[in-house]
Write a protein that holds these residues in place. Structure first.
Motif, PDB file in Angstrom:
ATOM      1  N   ASP A   1       0.739  -1.121   0.031  1.00  0.00           N
ATOM      2  CA  ASP A   1      -0.147  -0.038   0.217  1.00  0.00           C
ATOM      3  C   ASP A   1       1.008   1.261  -0.029  1.00  0.00           C
ATOM      4  O   ASP A   1       1.571   1.600   1.037  1.00  0.00           O
ATOM      5  N   GLU A   2       0.899   1.853  -1.120  1.00  0.00           N
ATOM      6  CA  GLU A   2       2.051   3.051  -1.296  1.00  0.00           C
ATOM      7  C   GLU A   2       3.355   2.877  -0.728  1.00  0.00           C
ATOM      8  O   GLU A   2       3.653   3.743   0.161  1.00  0.00           O
ATOM      9  N   PRO A   3       4.023   1.978  -1.232  1.00  0.00           N
ATOM     10  CA  PRO A   3       5.140   1.592  -0.298  1.00  0.00           C
ATOM     11  C   PRO A   3       6.498   2.657  -0.560  1.00  0.00           C
ATOM     12  O   PRO A   3       7.333   2.656   0.157  1.00  0.00           O
ATOM     13  N   THR A   4       6.313   3.426  -1.579  1.00  0.00           N
ATOM     14  CA  THR A   4       7.070   4.725  -1.865  1.00  0.00           C
ATOM     15  C   THR A   4       6.570   5.919  -1.504  1.00  0.00           C
ATOM     16  O   THR A   4       7.279   7.229  -1.525  1.00  0.00           O
ATOM     17  N   GLY A   5       5.419   5.976  -0.768  1.00  0.00           N
ATOM     18  CA  GLY A   5       4.663   7.021  -0.384  1.00  0.00           C
ATOM     19  C   GLY A   5       5.570   7.986   0.835  1.00  0.00           C
ATOM     20  O   GLY A   5       5.246   9.099   0.831  1.00  0.00           O
ATOM     21  N   ASN A   6       6.324   7.477   1.456  1.00  0.00           N
ATOM     22  CA  ASN A   6       6.989   7.988   2.573  1.00  0.00           C
ATOM     23  C   ASN A   6       8.443   8.279   1.971  1.00  0.00           C
ATOM     24  O   ASN A   6       9.415   8.435   2.789  1.00  0.00           O
ATOM     25  N   LEU A   7       8.965   7.998   0.772  1.00  0.00           N
ATOM     26  CA  LEU A   7      10.083   7.978   0.426  1.00  0.00           C
ATOM     27  C   LEU A   7      10.652   8.977  -0.526  1.00  0.00           C
ATOM     28  O   LEU A   7       9.612   9.586  -1.151  1.00  0.00           O
ATOM     29  N   ASP A   8      11.792   9.449  -0.625  1.00  0.00           N
ATOM     30  CA  ASP A   8      12.235  10.416  -1.656  1.00  0.00           C
ATOM     31  C   ASP A   8      12.414   9.741  -2.802  1.00  0.00           C
ATOM     32  O   ASP A   8      12.292   8.274  -2.925  1.00  0.00           O
ATOM     33  N   SER A   9      12.526  10.231  -3.883  1.00  0.00           N
ATOM     34  CA  SER A   9      12.463   9.841  -5.303  1.00  0.00           C
ATOM     35  C   SER A   9      13.638   8.796  -5.432  1.00  0.00           C
ATOM     36  O   SER A   9      13.440   7.643  -5.972  1.00  0.00           O
ATOM     37  N   LYS A  10      14.828   9.040  -4.984  1.00  0.00           N
ATOM     38  CA  LYS A  10      15.919   8.217  -5.073  1.00  0.00           C
ATOM     39  C   LYS A  10      15.521   6.678  -4.239  1.00  0.00           C
ATOM     40  O   LYS A  10      15.772   5.788  -4.919  1.00  0.00           O
ATOM     41  N   ASN A  11      15.179   6.967  -2.930  1.00  0.00           N
ATOM     42  CA  ASN A  11      14.667   5.638  -2.318  1.00  0.00           C
ATOM     43  C   ASN A  11      13.719   5.117  -2.917  1.00  0.00           C
ATOM     44  O   ASN A  11      13.502   3.707  -3.136  1.00  0.00           O
TER      45      ASN A  11
ATOM     46  N   GLU B   1      13.081   5.075  -6.188  1.00  0.00           N
ATOM     47  CA  GLU B   1      13.258   3.980  -7.293  1.00  0.00           C
ATOM     48  C   GLU B   1      14.133   2.561  -6.555  1.00  0.00           C
ATOM     49  O   GLU B   1      13.661   1.860  -7.567  1.00  0.00           O
ATOM     50  N   VAL B   2      14.866   2.936  -5.637  1.00  0.00           N
ATOM     51  CA  VAL B   2      15.482   1.836  -5.206  1.00  0.00           C
ATOM     52  C   VAL B   2      14.558   0.408  -5.082  1.00  0.00           C
ATOM     53  O   VAL B   2      14.740  -0.593  -5.508  1.00  0.00           O
ATOM     54  N   VAL B   3      13.472   1.045  -4.243  1.00  0.00           N
ATOM     55  CA  VAL B   3      12.565   0.099  -3.683  1.00  0.00           C
ATOM     56  C   VAL B   3      11.642  -0.477  -4.823  1.00  0.00           C
ATOM     57  O   VAL B   3      11.595  -1.541  -4.996  1.00  0.00           O
TER      58      VAL B   3
ATOM     59  N   GLU C   1       4.851   7.316 -12.574  1.00  0.00           N
ATOM     60  CA  GLU C   1       6.113   6.812 -12.969  1.00  0.00           C
ATOM     61  C   GLU C   1       6.293   5.187 -12.433  1.00  0.00           C
ATOM     62  O   GLU C   1       7.070   4.534 -13.019  1.00  0.00           O
ATOM     63  N   ALA C   2       5.754   5.071 -11.260  1.00  0.00           N
ATOM     64  CA  ALA C   2       6.010   3.729 -10.651  1.00  0.00           C
ATOM     65  C   ALA C   2       5.386   2.671 -11.285  1.00  0.00           C
ATOM     66  O   ALA C   2       5.801   1.490 -11.472  1.00  0.00           O
ATOM     67  N   THR C   3       4.440   3.259 -12.075  1.00  0.00           N
ATOM     68  CA  THR C   3       3.717   2.029 -12.927  1.00  0.00           C
ATOM     69  C   THR C   3       4.428   1.478 -13.905  1.00  0.00           C
ATOM     70  O   THR C   3       4.179   0.289 -14.390  1.00  0.00           O
ATOM     71  N   THR C   4       5.376   2.171 -14.583  1.00  0.00           N
ATOM     72  CA  THR C   4       6.322   1.582 -15.478  1.00  0.00           C
ATOM     73  C   THR C   4       7.235   0.386 -15.164  1.00  0.00           C
ATOM     74  O   THR C   4       7.657  -0.285 -15.669  1.00  0.00           O
ATOM     75  N   TYR C   5       7.209   0.184 -13.716  1.00  0.00           N
ATOM     76  CA  TYR C   5       7.979  -0.822 -13.284  1.00  0.00           C
ATOM     77  C   TYR C   5       6.980  -2.158 -13.198  1.00  0.00           C
ATOM     78  O   TYR C   5       7.490  -3.449 -12.889  1.00  0.00           O
ATOM     79  N   PHE C   6       5.839  -2.033 -13.474  1.00  0.00           N
ATOM     80  CA  PHE C   6       4.708  -3.033 -13.343  1.00  0.00           C
ATOM     81  C   PHE C   6       4.104  -3.645 -14.814  1.00  0.00           C
ATOM     82  O   PHE C   6       4.212  -3.159 -15.570  1.00  0.00           O
TER      83      PHE C   6
END
Ligand SMILES: Nc1ncnc2c1ncn2[C@@H]1O[C@H](COP(=O)(O)OP(=O)(O)OP(=O)(O)O)[C@@H](O)[C@H]1O
Ligand SMILES: [Mg+2]
Lengths: 248, 366
Positions: free
Chosen positions: A188-198, A200-202, A225-230
């Motif tokens: 559930d929004e795993p990157t919601g609390n992360l900066d863009s660099k982190n 991307e890593v996740v 942008e996250a959707t491009t990984y899926f």
């Protein structure tokens, strides 16, 4: 394998249509979720029909309040459906008792949250080990090594969450979620609390999990942008899936 | 893993853990000390009575084993009838008087000659036997506690006594005065509270007692060697109930503090409980984790409580050397058991509450 499949079975068309002959690992039928607020029922899900194939990675998008989290909680067995059916690996969650749903969650589901949700008193290693302990198979050092290597956490195992960066905490949370080899990873929004660099890593790591280990993933995100990984993106609005119509 | 989780959780809030441990420690120490004090005093008193050296004690009808509670004294003439019984070697009348200045004491009014033949005599640490009517004999413990020296003038029952000797403890009372003087002082001329009887041979005790019951029907006759078994809290009206009430109070302290500790723990860890549920932990796991944590806290408290008991006892004995506090393994175990049951009981509602929490709500708790 994808190429081989298209070559040997051209009649079945593109890759994921080809997989439709397989039983979906996750499927909902006319799924409703109502919340009681005072005397009125607030519908969060209003007849969701949704299916995920084994090995698929799906991103769920939609405006705030459209029911994404509710969907994830219901298919993960954390919340009860109000109407309709949810099939996880062939089991209908809506027909199960609380205890049976808990068991199913323990063995087939891994959760990752926006707020990491690590247990603050345990070390990174303890947070992962407790998932194995609850799962009941005890500590498996081999699986532990594979997962921590994969997530680049090997050197951080003896630190407490408060001593880890957000990105590291979320990687520990992912390690904890997949340590017991769940059928489905729900994020559930795993990157919601992360900066863009982190972020991307996740996201890279989630993709790697999906591609290398065949981990089925359903992830909620607000980040286009996250959707491009899926493999696939599903859009929600007002408690239903509006596939093909961008909601954001 | 469960052990690590519990240890880490307890260490996470050291002050809260410390307060919980201290509460259990106080609970355990209270139980051990209250029981220890009463049984210590009773045992010590019984031993002193046994230590008199007589074989039989005669008391007025329906008298208590607790000599201070004895009813109205008997005429001293009874002594003559006792001495006529076969196998009776000697008889000593004693008048008992409660004194409550500077602690509670029983004063024995004795006739030095008869008391000597019955008891085998005092061991004099310092000074000499009663000679004058105002002579007072003090045992070594009382002398130490009250800072009394031979030659001192000591006020007792509104009368100035001359301290004639310090004697070895263990002969019934800690303070002895001449019978006649005490009789005059308390207005009990020619009366005695008890008669101590020495048989020609200890084997005759039973026969003599039988004969006394025959000659003096209704009077209370007891062999002195029975006092230890007779002196229990259940033989004092209300004492056992009082002890039970004190234990219940101590348990309440432990229970309430454990309850509060675990309740705040559960509130504070609401989100963690949601996390455990999302990992597939069921209600029984959550309940087990919290009850074990409470039990672990309690075990720490039990060890601290045993230590506290001994420390408090040492402190009291330093200040009041005549006090006797009996700490027994049996009661330590019982206090530990009571505390443990209390801890599990106190934590059960918070644990149940935690197990019933809605996982989704718990996960969104701040
Ligand atoms: N416990 C609850 N009680 C009442 N209403 C709720 C509860 N949880 C969610 N809702 C409502 O259900 C709807 C869907 O909520 P949900 O959290 O699933 O949305 P979401 O798509 O995840 O939103 P966001 O992107 O902000 O996380 C919202 O209208 C919300 O207000
Ligand atoms: Mg949400």
């Amino acid at each position: 394998m994808g190429i081989a499949a298209t070559i040997t079975a051209p009649a079945e068309g593109p890759f994921f249509q080809g997989k439709k002959s397989v039983e979906p690992i996750l499927k909902t039928e006319n799924l409703w979720k109502l919340y009681r607020a005072g005397k009125v029922d607030v519908p969060a899900l209003r007849g969701v029909n949704f299916a995920v194939q084994p090995g698929e990675s799906v991103a769920v998008m939609g405006p705030s309040g459209c029911g994404k989290s509710s969907l994830l909680y219901v298919i993960g067995g954390l919340a009860q459906a109000s109407r309709g059916k949810v099939f996880v690996d062939g089991n209908d969650l809506t027909s199960l008792s609380d205890a049976a749903r808990t068991r199913l969650r323990r063995h087939k589901i891994g959760f990752v949250f926006q707020r990491f949700n690590l247990l603050p008193t345990l070390t990174a290693k303890g947070n992962i080990a407790i998932a194995q302990f609850i799962h009941g198979d005890g500590f498996d050092p081999h699986r532990f090594d594979v997962v921590t290597q994969l997530l680049g956490l090997a050197g951080r195992m003896h630190h407490k969450p408060s001593e880890l960066s957000g990105g590291e905490q979320q990687r520990v949370a992912i390690a904890r979620a997949i340590i017991n080899e769940p059928k489905i990873l729900l994020a559930d929004e795993p990157t919601g609390n992360l900066d863009s660099k982190n972020s991307e890593v996740v996201l890279q790591m989630l993709r790697q999990l999906n591609k290398d280990l065949g981990q089925t993933i359903v992830m909620i995100t607000h980040n286009p942008e996250a959707t491009t990984y899926f493999d696939r993106v599903v859009h929600m609005r007002d408690g239903i899936i509006v596939d093909g119509v961008p909601a954001d | 893993m469960m052990g690590e989780l519990i240890a880490r959780n307890l260490l996470h809030r050291p002050l809260r853990t410390l307060i919980g441990v201290m509460a259990v420690a106080v609970e355990v120490a209270l139980v051990v000390l209250i029981v220890g004090l009463t049984s210590g005093l009773l045992t010590e008193t019984a031993k002193r009575i046994e230590g008199i050296g007589a074989d039989i004690m005669l008391q007025p009808p329906a008298a208590s084993v607790f000599l201070g509670f004895s009813g109205s004294p008997m005429p001293i003439k009874i002594g003559e009838r006792l001495s006529e019984i076969k196998y009776v070697q000697s008889v000593a009348p004693v008048l008992l008087q409660f004194n409550s200045t500077g602690g509670v004491d029983v004063i024995y009014g004795i006739d030095p000659d008869s008391f000597r033949t019955v008891s085998g005599g005092f061991v004099f640490i310092e000074g000499h036997d009663m000679e004058g009517p105002d002579d007072l004999l003090v045992d070594d413990w009382a002398a130490k506690a009250k800072h009394i020296k031979v030659g001192d003038t000591y006020k007792l029952l509104n009368h100035d006594w001359h301290v004639a000797a310090i004697i070895e403890h263990g002969k019934g009372a800690r303070l002895f005065v001449p019978l006649d003087t005490l009789q005059d002082l308390v207005g009990a001329r020619d009366k005695a509270s008890i008669f101590l009887i020495k048989c020609t041979r200890p084997e005759h005790t039973e026969d003599v007692m039988e004969e006394i019951r025959h000659t003096l029907p209704g009077y209370t006759v007891r062999p002195l060697k029975d006092f230890l078994s007779l002196m229990t809290s259940t033989n004092i009206p209300g004492l056992q109930a009082f002890i039970n009430a004190m234990i219940a109070l101590a348990v309440c302290i432990g229970l309430l503090v454990i309850f509060l500790t675990m309740y705040t723990t559960v509130i504070e860890r609401t989100r963690d409980i949601g996390v455990l549920k999302s990992l597939g932990a069921d209600s029984s796991f959550i309940i087990r984790a919290l009850l074990s944590e409470s039990a672990a806290l309690c075990v720490l408290g039990i060890f601290a409580g045993v230590g506290l008991s001994y420390a408090v006892r040492a402190a009291f004995l330093a200040g009041f050397p005549t006090l006797s506090i009996l700490i027994t393994p049996g009661w330590i175990l019982r206090a530990a058991g009571i505390a443990l049951i209390g801890a599990v009981f106190g934590a059960s509602y918070p644990a149940w509450l935690a197990s019933r929490k809605d996982a989704v709500e718990a996960l969104s708790y701040d």
